[in-house]
Design a protein around this motif. Structure first.
Motif, mmCIF file in Angstrom:
data_model
loop_
_atom_site.group_PDB
_atom_site.id
_atom_site.type_symbol
_atom_site.label_atom_id
_atom_site.label_comp_id
_atom_site.label_asym_id
_atom_site.label_seq_id
_atom_site.Cartn_x
_atom_site.Cartn_y
_atom_site.Cartn_z
ATOM 1 N N PHE A 256 41.177 37.373 40.523
ATOM 2 C CA PHE A 256 40.281 38.280 41.244
ATOM 3 C C PHE A 256 40.244 37.942 42.730
ATOM 4 C CE2 PHE A 256 38.408 39.695 37.210
ATOM 5 C CZ PHE A 256 38.308 41.050 37.487
ATOM 6 N N SER A 257 40.302 36.649 43.056
ATOM 7 C CA SER A 257 40.295 36.305 44.483
ATOM 8 C C SER A 257 41.642 36.617 45.137
ATOM 9 C CB SER A 257 39.932 34.833 44.674
ATOM 10 O OG SER A 257 40.862 34.005 44.045
ATOM 11 N N LEU A 258 42.717 36.626 44.350
ATOM 12 C CA LEU A 258 44.044 36.926 44.883
ATOM 13 C C LEU A 258 44.271 38.431 45.036
ATOM 14 C CD1 LEU A 258 46.824 35.713 45.690
ATOM 15 C CD2 LEU A 258 47.492 35.991 43.299
ATOM 16 N N MET B 84 39.414 34.081 37.478
ATOM 17 C CA MET B 84 38.763 33.945 38.790
ATOM 18 C C MET B 84 39.789 33.866 39.923
ATOM 19 S SD MET B 84 35.870 34.090 39.919
ATOM 20 C CE MET B 84 34.969 33.835 41.404
ATOM 21 N N PRO B 85 40.820 33.037 39.814
ATOM 22 C CA PRO B 85 41.823 33.051 40.890
ATOM 23 C C PRO B 85 42.527 34.398 41.034
ATOM 24 C CG PRO B 85 42.093 31.086 39.538
ATOM 25 C CD PRO B 85 41.067 31.938 38.883
ATOM 26 N N GLY C 241 41.832 40.942 44.407
ATOM 27 C CA GLY C 241 40.643 41.733 44.711
ATOM 28 C C GLY C 241 40.206 42.556 43.507
ATOM 29 N N ASP C 242 39.582 43.695 43.772
ATOM 30 C CA ASP C 242 39.031 44.532 42.701
ATOM 31 C C ASP C 242 40.064 45.567 42.247
ATOM 32 O OD1 ASP C 242 37.238 45.513 40.910
ATOM 33 O OD2 ASP C 242 36.177 46.780 42.361
#
Length: 134
Positions: A80-82, A77-78, A84-85
């Motif tokens: 993906f937030s760091l 999760m971190p 992106g996609d």
């Protein structure tokens, strides 16, 4: 600093595990536990403890897989937030982190397994059996 030599009693579990994690002999804390990356030495070069009875087998690998899989899983999760996609970038970073963490954790975990076996008198580490041999 002189490290006292431990006897083989349950009270000595923590110091022995600490020594095993530091890749040192569980009894004296001075000699090397391994002669290679994961190859346990035949005996301690400092106190002469016979290390051949150890049977760590696959235990350390199971523990390392359990720990590393949780660490990598919780870092998704971190990541993906760091990043992106970008799945290829995330996969590459997490793949490298998995390999490095696994390789870094294997020797200390195996050292702890050997120390636990020594303190508990498992396999040939049993003090009565060692006295009968000698």
């Amino acid at each position: 600093m002189v490290t006292p030599t431990l006897t083989q009693t349950p009270e000595d579990l923590r110091p022995a595990l600490r020594r095993g994690v530091r890749l040192k002999c569980p009894r004296c804390g001075q000699g090397k536990l391994f002669r290679g990356y994961l190859k346990v030495a035949d005996c301690c070069d400092s106190c002469g403890l016979d290390l051949t009875p150890q049977r760590a087998d696959d235990g350390p690998a199971y523990i390392v897989v359990l720990v590393v899989a949780h660490l990598i899983g919780f870092s998704l999760m971190p990541m993906f937030s760091l990043f992106g996609d970008r799945p290829i970038l995330i996969g590459t970073v997490l793949g490298l982190a998995t390999i490095l963490a696994s390789l870094g954790l294997l020797p200390p975990v195996k050292g702890a397994f050997v120390a636990l076996q020594w303190v508990k008198g498992m396999h040939g580490f049993d003090p009565a059996r060692a006295e009968a041999k000698g």
